[in-house]
Design a protein around this motif. Sequence first.
Motif, PDB file in Angstrom:
ATOM      1  N   VAL A   1       0.862  -1.180   0.000  1.00 59.33           N
ATOM      2  CA  VAL A   1       0.000   0.000   0.000  1.00 59.33           C
ATOM      3  C   VAL A   1       0.897   1.228   0.000  1.00 59.33           C
ATOM      4  CG1 VAL A   1      -1.869   1.198   1.184  1.00 59.33           C
ATOM      5  CG2 VAL A   1      -1.734  -1.295   1.291  1.00 59.33           C
TER       6      VAL A   1
ATOM      7  N   SER B   1       1.386   5.589  -0.742  1.00 54.66           N
ATOM      8  CA  SER B   1       0.762   6.906  -0.847  1.00 54.66           C
ATOM      9  C   SER B   1       1.820   7.956  -1.144  1.00 54.66           C
ATOM     10  CB  SER B   1       0.024   7.263   0.448  1.00 54.66           C
ATOM     11  OG  SER B   1      -0.528   8.568   0.368  1.00 54.66           O
TER      12      SER B   1
ATOM     13  N   THR C   1      -8.175   6.541  -0.260  1.00 55.33           N
ATOM     14  CA  THR C   1      -7.063   7.474  -0.364  1.00 55.33           C
ATOM     15  C   THR C   1      -7.629   8.880  -0.227  1.00 55.33           C
ATOM     16  OG1 THR C   1      -5.236   8.289  -1.742  1.00 55.33           O
ATOM     17  CG2 THR C   1      -7.179   7.485  -2.901  1.00 55.33           C
TER      18      THR C   1
ATOM     19  N   PHE D   1      -8.447   0.019   4.439  1.00 49.88           N
ATOM     20  CA  PHE D   1      -7.223   0.802   4.565  1.00 49.88           C
ATOM     21  C   PHE D   1      -7.532   2.271   4.309  1.00 49.88           C
ATOM     22  CE2 PHE D   1      -6.071  -3.473   3.421  1.00 49.88           C
ATOM     23  CZ  PHE D   1      -4.906  -3.748   4.128  1.00 49.88           C
TER      24      PHE D   1
ATOM     25  N   ILE E   1      -5.359   5.734   3.509  1.00 53.93           N
ATOM     26  CA  ILE E   1      -4.019   6.194   3.167  1.00 53.93           C
ATOM     27  C   ILE E   1      -4.107   7.620   2.616  1.00 53.93           C
ATOM     28  CG2 ILE E   1      -3.360   3.833   2.601  1.00 53.93           C
ATOM     29  CD1 ILE E   1      -3.393   4.570  -0.343  1.00 53.93           C
TER      30      ILE E   1
ATOM     31  N   THR F   1      -2.516   1.770  13.311  1.00 54.05           N
ATOM     32  CA  THR F   1      -1.386   2.114  12.464  1.00 54.05           C
ATOM     33  C   THR F   1      -0.107   1.802  13.219  1.00 54.05           C
ATOM     34  OG1 THR F   1      -0.343   3.870  11.150  1.00 54.05           O
ATOM     35  CG2 THR F   1      -1.287   4.502  13.278  1.00 54.05           C
TER      36      THR F   1
ATOM     37  N   ASP G   1       1.815  12.128   5.819  1.00 56.54           N
ATOM     38  CA  ASP G   1       1.496  11.036   4.890  1.00 56.54           C
ATOM     39  C   ASP G   1       1.413   9.729   5.674  1.00 56.54           C
ATOM     40  OD1 ASP G   1       1.986  12.635   2.204  1.00 56.54           O
ATOM     41  OD2 ASP G   1       3.612  13.110   3.594  1.00 56.54           O
ATOM     42  N   ARG G   2       0.237   9.078   5.629  1.00 60.61           N
ATOM     43  CA  ARG G   2      -0.013   7.985   6.573  1.00 60.61           C
ATOM     44  C   ARG G   2      -0.717   6.798   5.925  1.00 60.61           C
ATOM     45  NH1 ARG G   2       0.652  10.811  11.519  1.00 60.61           N
ATOM     46  NH2 ARG G   2       0.437   8.866  12.679  1.00 60.61           N
ATOM     47  N   ILE G   3      -0.647   5.663   6.642  1.00 61.96           N
ATOM     48  CA  ILE G   3      -1.332   4.434   6.241  1.00 61.96           C
ATOM     49  C   ILE G   3      -1.921   3.796   7.494  1.00 61.96           C
ATOM     50  CG2 ILE G   3      -1.060   2.119   5.257  1.00 61.96           C
ATOM     51  CD1 ILE G   3       1.251   3.274   3.554  1.00 61.96           C
TER      52      ILE G   3
ATOM     53  N   TRP H   1      -5.193   0.892   8.960  1.00 60.40           N
ATOM     54  CA  TRP H   1      -6.024  -0.221   8.525  1.00 60.40           C
ATOM     55  C   TRP H   1      -6.948  -0.674   9.647  1.00 60.40           C
ATOM     56  CZ3 TRP H   1      -1.062  -0.788  10.250  1.00 60.40           C
ATOM     57  CH2 TRP H   1      -0.833  -1.757  11.233  1.00 60.40           C
TER      58      TRP H   1
ATOM     59  N   TYR I   1       6.810  -0.744   6.951  1.00 60.17           N
ATOM     60  CA  TYR I   1       6.255   0.601   7.005  1.00 60.17           C
ATOM     61  C   TYR I   1       7.418   1.568   6.934  1.00 60.17           C
ATOM     62  CZ  TYR I   1       3.076   4.381   8.529  1.00 60.17           C
ATOM     63  OH  TYR I   1       2.298   5.512   8.602  1.00 60.17           O
TER      64      TYR I   1
ATOM     65  N   ARG J   1       4.973   3.946   2.366  1.00 59.50           N
ATOM     66  CA  ARG J   1       4.457   2.653   1.894  1.00 59.50           C
ATOM     67  C   ARG J   1       4.465   1.655   3.036  1.00 59.50           C
ATOM     68  NH1 ARG J   1       9.549   1.336  -2.208  1.00 59.50           N
ATOM     69  NH2 ARG J   1      11.103   0.871  -0.601  1.00 59.50           N
TER      70      ARG J   1
END
Length: 557
Positions: A6, A8, A189, A231, A233, A287, A316-318, A320, A335, A350
């Motif tokens: 994943v 971004s 996103t 998710f 992102i 996260t 900038d984040r991810i 789930w 990560y 990512r």
Amino acid sequence: DLKILVCSANLGNAPPFMESMREWIPELGACDGVAPLEGQGPIKANQFDMIVMGMQESTWKKKDMANGSKLEGSMSALDNWDDTNHSLREKTTDDSTFGITEMLDGIEAHDSVELKRLGQLTLGEGYTLIVRYQRGQMRLHIWVRSELANDFEDIDIKAENTGVGHVLANKGGIVATLTYKKTRISFLTAHLAAHEGDANLQTRISNLKEILRGTKPKAGFDIGISSHHSFVIGDLNFRTDFGELEHEKHVQKALDMIEKKEWEKLYSYDELERCMKEKKLLCGFETLPCHFNPTFKVLRESGFKYKTQRTPSYTDRILWKCADGLRGNLTPLAYEPCENFFTSDHKPIRAAFSLVPNKVASQQQMVRGYNKQLFDLTFKDMECKNLTALDIDGFSDPFLVFVSDPPKFMHDGRSKNKQKKGVSVRLPHAHATKFISKNLNPKWEEKMILNLKPGWDLDTMLNITAMDYDAASQNDTIGTISLNVHKLVSMEEGTDKKEITIEQPLLKYGTEEGTIKMKVVVTRFGTEELRRKSIQKQKSGFFRSFRKLGLGRSQTT
């Protein structure tokens, strides 16, 4: 297992040269191009099966691409880039491509063509683009290994603008939902409101709720409820907040921690981390901590060199979320930011995951044939606390709705008379209680009895929703819990009955809207014949007790 990468990136309205692209997306989708989490070994696969690319500020003028192409791979093309004066272009149409359907490149915008070209060149012909969607300056691309492309079904894409007047698409979100081997996966996103300060923080929180509300899939719930794995992102724009400090001191404090690599200490001042702990947004999501350099705001060159007009932040984040009972099927593997991506004032981020699809997990876990048996679920002592008031008088008129997903496995086991006393809802296969007038802490004296039919699987969920009754208009959702049916009915070998207590927050658009508590009696019958015998036995016992009280028909005067 499905290996998912994943990714971004806020592209900063500049074309990402191939050298930058390959710093973000590993060449040929190679797993060894991504650093595993500390303490973990290498990712056990040659290639990622799915690569998700969320992009923000991903449009640029054609002359910018032409100038860049002459200096492919050279940072000098960006030396004079003006971040503040660069004009942003609003696209008024959406470009979506589903499956392997393609529009002619000649009628597409140059930046759309270039991003697809760069993606294909980076990943190679072994990958197929199954989702390509643009809303304004935001894009979502999903690539999968070509031999798996036909295994992804029910692709659904929605988008929501949160820019000025909810019309401009410079801010907002895109959601794609796909099904893979009985596993519903959603990717959101987003590009949220910018700038520091509490007012902008509150706008970001509001943005997320608006996006979740505006992108609800067909099921009617936001992706945090409706998907097995979801998710979030993007450039979420949450900032480092040290409190009431002058700007220069604010920036310098962050730079001092960065120089000392005090990542844990710096991360403790992150707005998103704080808001999640305070349950102000994305409840139930998780996260990994950002124990690395902040991704914003940097010079457009390799490495981390920060511009001092903004406090260095993890924008900038991810994140789930896994549905109830399925957390063990998703494992984070990596990560990291992409330090040498040099064409933007953000560093991309990512994360890698390993996902066991429901179809595979079902084959591993359904060892006792549970899904071939009959169960009755009796819900009793049902109550809610601190419900959100949805009526203008400061109250709600709550009732509960029970529906399985897929809906065909749950049938109402109450008598016809008791069913009629519940609120009538138009949702097929839904079963409702009576409503309680003007009450934010309701208690139901009635019971809800559901018959679970054979054929359910690990992907089957039971959604219980608290709703506000309105006689004159449509009923409104207060909040929902989603229960995994397999987890709900599982019991020890040789046991045919159990009682459990459930107490969970009711969720709506990522925030808690009260809590629900109830007891559930689960009875296993095995076959329909055993169920009928059990019901007949209960009825016989009832009538015997009835006659002992002198109230039966056999009594005469």
